[in-house]
Write an enzyme that holds these catalytic residues in place. Sequence first.
Site, short mmCIF file in Angstrom:
data_model
loop_
_atom_site.label_atom_id
_atom_site.label_comp_id
_atom_site.label_asym_id
_atom_site.label_seq_id
_atom_site.Cartn_x
_atom_site.Cartn_y
_atom_site.Cartn_z
N GLY A 20 0.51 -1.53 -0.18
CA GLY A 20 -0.06 -0.08 -0.61
C GLY A 20 0.64 1.67 0.05
O GLY A 20 0.56 2.36 0.63
N LEU A 21 1.41 1.16 -0.95
CA LEU A 21 2.76 2.18 -0.95
C LEU A 21 2.69 4.00 -1.67
O LEU A 21 3.43 4.94 -1.35
CB LEU A 21 4.25 1.82 -0.92
CG LEU A 21 4.93 0.81 -0.34
CD1 LEU A 21 6.08 0.00 -0.91
CD2 LEU A 21 5.31 1.01 1.00
N SER A 22 1.76 3.41 -2.35
CA SER A 22 1.53 4.34 -3.45
C SER A 22 -0.39 5.24 -3.58
O SER A 22 -0.84 5.28 -4.33
CB SER A 22 1.93 3.50 -4.65
OG SER A 22 3.08 3.41 -5.27
N SER A 28 -3.00 -0.54 -5.77
CA SER A 28 -2.10 -0.41 -4.91
C SER A 28 -3.20 0.01 -3.04
O SER A 28 -2.25 -0.97 -2.25
CB SER A 28 -0.50 1.00 -4.69
OG SER A 28 0.34 0.75 -4.00
N ASN A 110 8.61 2.44 -15.79
CA ASN A 110 9.16 3.51 -15.34
C ASN A 110 10.50 3.97 -15.15
O ASN A 110 11.04 4.04 -13.80
CB ASN A 110 8.61 3.63 -13.64
CG ASN A 110 7.20 3.64 -13.72
OD1 ASN A 110 6.47 2.58 -13.13
ND2 ASN A 110 6.66 4.22 -14.27
N GLU A 174 9.06 10.28 -14.40
CA GLU A 174 8.77 8.59 -13.94
C GLU A 174 8.73 7.60 -15.26
O GLU A 174 8.73 6.77 -15.72
CB GLU A 174 6.86 9.26 -13.57
CG GLU A 174 6.38 9.63 -12.42
CD GLU A 174 7.23 8.69 -11.29
OE1 GLU A 174 6.08 7.42 -11.46
OE2 GLU A 174 7.14 9.84 -10.26
N HIS A 250 -0.05 8.28 -13.77
CA HIS A 250 1.13 7.98 -14.87
C HIS A 250 -0.02 7.81 -16.00
O HIS A 250 -1.46 7.53 -16.14
CB HIS A 250 1.79 6.12 -15.53
CG HIS A 250 2.87 6.48 -13.78
ND1 HIS A 250 2.72 5.20 -13.48
CD2 HIS A 250 3.73 7.29 -13.81
CE1 HIS A 250 4.13 5.33 -12.61
NE2 HIS A 250 4.32 6.98 -12.27
N CYS A 369 2.84 -1.36 -17.96
CA CYS A 369 4.16 -0.43 -17.37
C CYS A 369 4.94 -1.50 -16.89
O CYS A 369 6.31 -1.24 -16.38
CB CYS A 369 3.08 -0.87 -15.50
SG CYS A 369 1.66 0.31 -15.75
O1 SUG Z 1 4.80 3.63 -9.66
N1 SUG Z 1 2.99 0.03 -7.71
C1 SUG Z 1 3.78 1.40 -9.16
C2 SUG Z 1 2.73 1.15 -10.25
C3 SUG Z 1 3.03 1.52 -11.68
C4 SUG Z 1 2.86 0.96 -12.43
N2 SUG Z 1 3.67 2.13 -13.60
C5 SUG Z 1 3.27 2.20 -15.04
N3 SUG Z 1 2.17 2.38 -14.49
N4 SUG Z 1 4.21 2.70 -15.96
C6 SUG Z 1 3.47 2.28 -8.81
O2 SUG Z 1 2.63 2.82 -8.26
C7 SUG Z 1 2.85 -0.32 -5.06
C8 SUG Z 1 3.57 -0.92 -4.66
C9 SUG Z 1 3.03 -1.52 -3.41
O3 SUG Z 1 2.55 -0.57 -2.68
O4 SUG Z 1 3.41 -2.33 -2.55
C10 SUG Z 1 3.47 0.46 -6.34
O5 SUG Z 1 4.29 1.05 -6.84
#
Ligand code: SUG
Length: 446
Positions: A20-22, A28, A110, A174, A250, A369
């Site tokens: 749940g970091l994003s 996420s 990314n 990004e 994104h 992605c």
């Molecule tokens: O950066 N999710 C990534 C997903 C990246 C998707 N990339 C593109 N759209 N190109 C992000 O948000 C979630 C990790 C976590 O919650 O455990 C995460 O980093």
Amino acid sequence: MKAFEVNFDGLVGPTHNYAGLSLGNVASLKNVSQEARPKEAALQGLAKMKALHDLGLKQGVLAPQERPDLHTLRRLGFGGSDAEVLGKAAKQAPKVLAACSSASSMWTANACTMAPSADSADGRVHFTPANLANKFHRSIEWPTTGRILQAMFNNPRHFVHHDALPMGDHFGDEGAANHTRFCRDYGDPGVHLFAYGKHAFDAGKPAPKKFPARQTFEASAAVARLHQLSDAKTVFAQQNPAVIDQGVFHNDVIAVGNRNVLFTHEQAFLNRMQVYRALDAAYGDGEFHVVEVADSDVPVTDAVSSYLFNSQLVSLPSGDMAIIAPGECEATDSVKQYLDWLVEQETPIKSVQIFDVKQSMQNGGGPACLRQRVVLTEQELTAMNPGVLLSDALFEQLNGWVKRHYRETVTEADLADPALLSESRTALDELTTILKLGSVYPFQLD
Ligand code: SUG
């Protein structure tokens, strides 16, 4: 000169988990603390790579990162043996440990932005690793990403590697998730579309209110300068702040392009008519197509949950284009109906292929992605490290490697387990030999 688009997919790393970091990435946050399945995730990614290879496309592999990132944990004041560092971090700052353990480098869109030699004033291929400044867990990726890219594209006559842009919100970058290139043949000079979320030096301009804009105009402009692109072939477009606030963190969550086609939701860009006109003018000759999807056909919420636009749009050897879509598109009525209709229309997009990348999707990462597109001439392909290009034999080898080294499941509690660290390092050490990368990981460089 004849050139190819090569898709370099990220191998999912052994610590894949849902932390749940994003903020701003709906999936996420929704799936936080769910049990993750790293082995399944990596095998799903490899199956997609193999299928594209079997379609006759050029496919490569981008190695994951060393996680948990002990180097960063030590910088943050956790000391002692590796096991003690993990134990202290788990007790005192479990979210920091989770952030330092994310397998987020799997989303290689990314990893960087690249410019083909046909577009750059010095006639070389340029790479700028993305600083991913907006999210701590991603901001620690770029030094290793940079080393891996250098080990893959290791001939300075053809390849230029820049540092990531300076850290901090002003130059949040990004990578290719906010960049698309249009062209006739891949070897012809192309048009670069840089999508950004806000102007960092002008707070008066439109910006999202609820969720962060990860990419700034200033970062996009810096990458275009570094890559020596022509002004006449570069278009900057602002993402619609209203859709960022609905989970479009994104631009590749709401638009994708290939050759002469932009496939986009009608709400993707602020001032969309201006953007389409600028692209058409930069492309020239009137052959540029915008395939625009109306909100009444696919509402933004469905686009975000299904990841329709995070499909890969690829040119098959026949010349027709295909959409490589995640399984969630079939399960979403509006999207399924739209795709069934689309392939019957007079556009270059002729077919849809569905892939199960659910483990990645649950963290907000779809097919697009998971890949970094690199355009290379035949000569550049010969000059790069062939160890990372997918063949039937490499696919078998990587499948076996995943099955031998990866756990079935990982939860947040497992991240403090010193055995997971040592399993990951053993796996990655072997991987660098398989992919002929040399030493790229901090544990190999210490
Ligand atoms: O950066 N999710 C990534 C997903 C990246 C998707 N990339 C593109 N759209 N190109 C992000 O948000 C979630 C990790 C976590 O919650 O455990 C995460 O980093």
